[in-house]
Motif scaffolding. Sequence first.
Motif, PDB file in Angstrom:
ATOM      1  N   TYR B 129     -48.107 -29.737  -8.462  1.00 30.46           N
ATOM      2  CA  TYR B 129     -48.153 -30.449  -9.741  1.00 30.46           C
ATOM      3  C   TYR B 129     -47.948 -29.491 -10.902  1.00 30.46           C
ATOM      4  N   VAL B 288     -40.580 -31.783  -2.919  1.00 31.47           N
ATOM      5  CA  VAL B 288     -40.765 -32.540  -4.152  1.00 31.47           C
ATOM      6  C   VAL B 288     -39.669 -32.207  -5.174  1.00 31.47           C
ATOM      7  N   GLY B 292     -36.987 -34.671  -6.946  1.00 29.53           N
ATOM      8  CA  GLY B 292     -36.822 -34.732  -8.399  1.00 29.53           C
ATOM      9  C   GLY B 292     -35.365 -34.581  -8.794  1.00 29.53           C
ATOM     10  N   ALA B 295     -33.444 -37.678  -8.065  1.00 28.20           N
ATOM     11  CA  ALA B 295     -33.711 -38.727  -9.050  1.00 28.20           C
ATOM     12  C   ALA B 295     -33.213 -38.329 -10.426  1.00 28.20           C
ATOM     13  N   ARG B 297     -34.358 -36.141 -12.470  1.00 25.65           N
ATOM     14  CA  ARG B 297     -35.437 -35.998 -13.444  1.00 25.65           C
ATOM     15  C   ARG B 297     -35.794 -34.527 -13.553  1.00 25.65           C
ATOM     16  N   ASP B 299     -38.618 -33.556 -14.590  1.00 21.82           N
ATOM     17  CA  ASP B 299     -40.031 -33.470 -14.249  1.00 21.82           C
ATOM     18  C   ASP B 299     -40.237 -34.028 -12.845  1.00 21.82           C
ATOM     19  N   HIS B 300     -40.651 -33.168 -11.929  1.00 20.03           N
ATOM     20  CA  HIS B 300     -40.769 -33.622 -10.551  1.00 20.03           C
ATOM     21  C   HIS B 300     -42.145 -34.211 -10.241  1.00 20.03           C
ATOM     22  N   ARG B 301     -43.017 -34.262 -11.230  1.00 24.35           N
ATOM     23  CA  ARG B 301     -44.415 -34.579 -10.947  1.00 24.35           C
ATOM     24  C   ARG B 301     -44.640 -35.953 -10.351  1.00 24.35           C
ATOM     25  N   ALA B 302     -43.721 -36.864 -10.636  1.00 22.68           N
ATOM     26  CA  ALA B 302     -43.916 -38.226 -10.135  1.00 22.68           C
ATOM     27  C   ALA B 302     -43.945 -38.258  -8.613  1.00 22.68           C
ATOM     28  N   PHE B 303     -43.320 -37.245  -7.971  1.00 22.36           N
ATOM     29  CA  PHE B 303     -43.200 -37.286  -6.511  1.00 22.36           C
ATOM     30  C   PHE B 303     -44.305 -36.516  -5.798  1.00 22.36           C
ATOM     31  N   ALA B 305     -47.601 -36.998  -5.597  1.00 21.24           N
ATOM     32  CA  ALA B 305     -48.547 -37.815  -4.836  1.00 21.24           C
ATOM     33  C   ALA B 305     -47.911 -38.459  -3.605  1.00 21.24           C
TER      34      ALA B 305
END
Lengths: 538, 361
Positions: B129, B288, B292, B295, B297, B299-303, B305
């Motif tokens: 994260y 992750v 990202g 997608a 993006r 920001d890879h944080r969405a992946f 979790a």
Amino acid sequence: MNIIHRLFRSGISHKIAAQQLQQAPLQAEELSAELESNVALIKQIFGNSSDLVFRRLTAPIGAGLAVAAVYVEGIVNADKINDHILKPLMQPSENEVASPDGGPFALLWNRILTVGGIQEVTQTPQLFSALLSGQTIVLIEGCSRAIAAETSGGDRRSVEEPRSQNVIRGSKEGFTEDIVVNASLLRRRIKSPNLWMETRTIGKVTQTQVSVMYLKGVANDKVVAEIGNRLNKIDTDSILESGYIEEFIQDATFTPFPTIMNTERPDAAAAGILEGQIAILVDGTPFVLLAPVTFFKFFHSSEDYYHRYDIMTFIRIMRYIAFIMSMLMPSLYVAITTFHQEMLPTTLLISLMAQREGVPFPALVEALMMELTFEVLREAGIRMPRAIGSAISVVGALVLGQAAVQAGLVSAGMVIVVSFTAISNFVAPAINIAIAARLLRFVLIFLAGTLGLFGIMAGLLAILIHMAGLRSFGVPYLTPIAPFIAANQKDVFIRVPWWLMIMRPKLLVQQNQKRQGTTAQAAFASRKKKKSDQKQEP
Amino acid sequence: MERIGKYELAAMIILFEVGSSSLFQLGAKANRDAWISMLLAFAAGLLLLGMFLYINGQEGRRNFADTLRRHFGRWLGTLVAAAYSLYFAYESMRNVRDFGDLMATTFLTNTPISFIMLVLILLSGYAVYKGVEVFFRTVGILLPLVGFSYILLIVLFFASDVLRTDRILPVLEDGIAPVLKAVPSIVMFPFGQMVVFLIFWQFAQDKSFVPKVSICAYLVTGTILTILNVCNIMILGAPLAGISSLPLLHAVRMMTIGAFMGRIDAFVVMLLFLALFVKATLWYLSSVVVLGQLAKRTDHRAFVAPAGVLIYFASFLEPNYIYHIWIGIEVSTLRIFPWFQIALPAALLLIIAVKKRRSKR
């Protein structure tokens, strides 16, 4: 229409109403030409406060000029008012009064008031801020302009030895509560026109002066701008200590680690400024903020640079070890006695276990109990009146230490561990980093009691990742270890002799990195040249 | 944009490669000549590394998913990138499981393995994260600790009299065949795993230092791993080293230095802890990051979790540790890994080379 408007305002938004109330005294009002109505206005707004002094007099100018000097008792220098305002007003010499061209205002301004800092005041907000910062307001009959004369003074603590950051060798001066004195202490150490100072007033009610001081050409301009921005964004009614400012402008809130340093020592602040840090001085507190800062700076004392480098290197490394100890000792004890007994040599293990034989609690509970007890003792030690200090030490040492062991409530090993932890926590030169260790210690004890060494490792890794992600005004918190900067290693764990520290630490400083040799001055010169070149270009 | 320095990159390569490899006796099939297989695989791995570095050098700052899309075409490229992401997640899951079993058999014998792995995945998830830069920096701090510990361990091996040279003699008793047979699996694990840095090289502060730093770090790891491998054999003997579930730990238990240095296995478990954590997290992170990039993006944080949940639950697929190891050695290293470590990069290399030639003409 007006009523509806008011209803709408007061009914819908209490917040706006409250703000208006707060700012009501500061609503601008022009001074009138009548002396008495001005006096009445000031009295009314101050609620007839008794420390407000109105000295009415009739100056022998022309046919007698009614004048009033207004000031707040206690924050002014009474001698100065008597000698430079009241006396010349009452006994003006002939040639002062000789040519009253330009009216009484100009006469007072040009000839009579013998004060250096003087300004014209025509509106109430200016008048009040001048009055409250210790200036004397001279109101003149028939004139809608008043004169504010700089007379601030009064009793303040003089420069004393700092209480919180003691050294054996080095300057014994400490900052005081007076921002002017504090700035002068820095000026006396850095006699360079490049030491720049920006002052702003923060706090709608307290009107606290906050100054930013830095060495132009050494401090990173972006950081200076960023600090200015963050200070400008502060919207509060009171600033009583630099801690308020620290919390408003720091990078990360959810962390036990401080990202802004504070010091009570002018020499430490000066050293920081010379390395490119930016000092934030706040009126009313001897603690000056320094930013940006890295984790390792908190383990450096200004004394490190005054003693021999080899000895101070040893002491510095010891400080780091003590910090780690103060964070880890109790949790390691808990983990080893509960989960990993095989790690201990057999004889030590037997004696430890024999001690714990009679203790009714698991090591985790025992450790938490003793640590909490110690924290209570420490807090009591700070807050209690001096006179009963000895009582606390007796209770602390005898009752909680010896008696608790004899009663079989805790084991002697645990008492040793807790005492050592406590002592090593006092080694860190900066109290705010020691507090971080204190807090994390409890988390680690808990992890050790539930998951053993695995828990401690997981906890430490989480702390490390957290620290690697922190920043202080754009500078990574663990600089220069992570990211690794080889050139800065001379002053992190070790301290090399001064003549080897030719460069200022990188990342804090982007220009003029050299601090020794002729090029240091050359760099200053080239900066000036560049600037003048830029000016010429357009 | 996140940036990593050369020291952090070197630190990551060393810790990542030493990582779980010190957990096993590599090349056990070659018996006492395992170290020769090691060296051969080490050299073969260098070729693979050269290939990865070449691909990276051609692509500048373009990220991995875009590189694949560019050369394999939009659909196929996306598919391949997704497959890589899945592969990285699988590698991560293998390390998580290794970690869980290591802890459950050594430190926390009464704690359920599910809980141990949960703690690890949470910790890894936290690091992922925080992002590439923070994780590389963290590893930069860990390297001196881990490196010093490994060197200390090797020095201690030599200082105590547990090393017996007769255990690696005679060299090549059964000829070269068994030695060669052991090589492919060592190339795939751990040397070929350098493929993961195809994702991370693009984050380097300055791309010019990438090849030099990577090769130096790779040489360091190869040396450390070979020394540890030889030490294991010289302490335990080839048969025991081959069947021991944790040969390094086993070897450490054999030695005593003075009266008090007898029980440093807890210390070794901590070392393995750190190494496995770094490895599991880097795989997790790469999975992750590729998601990202797919997608599009920044920001890879969405992946973080979803990938974490996937890795965590996948680590329960294997019923026990023996099965886990068997799958790892017999199936994954020889049937799955070559696709991602050799075949696909080689195809990529070929396409790039052909395109380059055409454009030159």
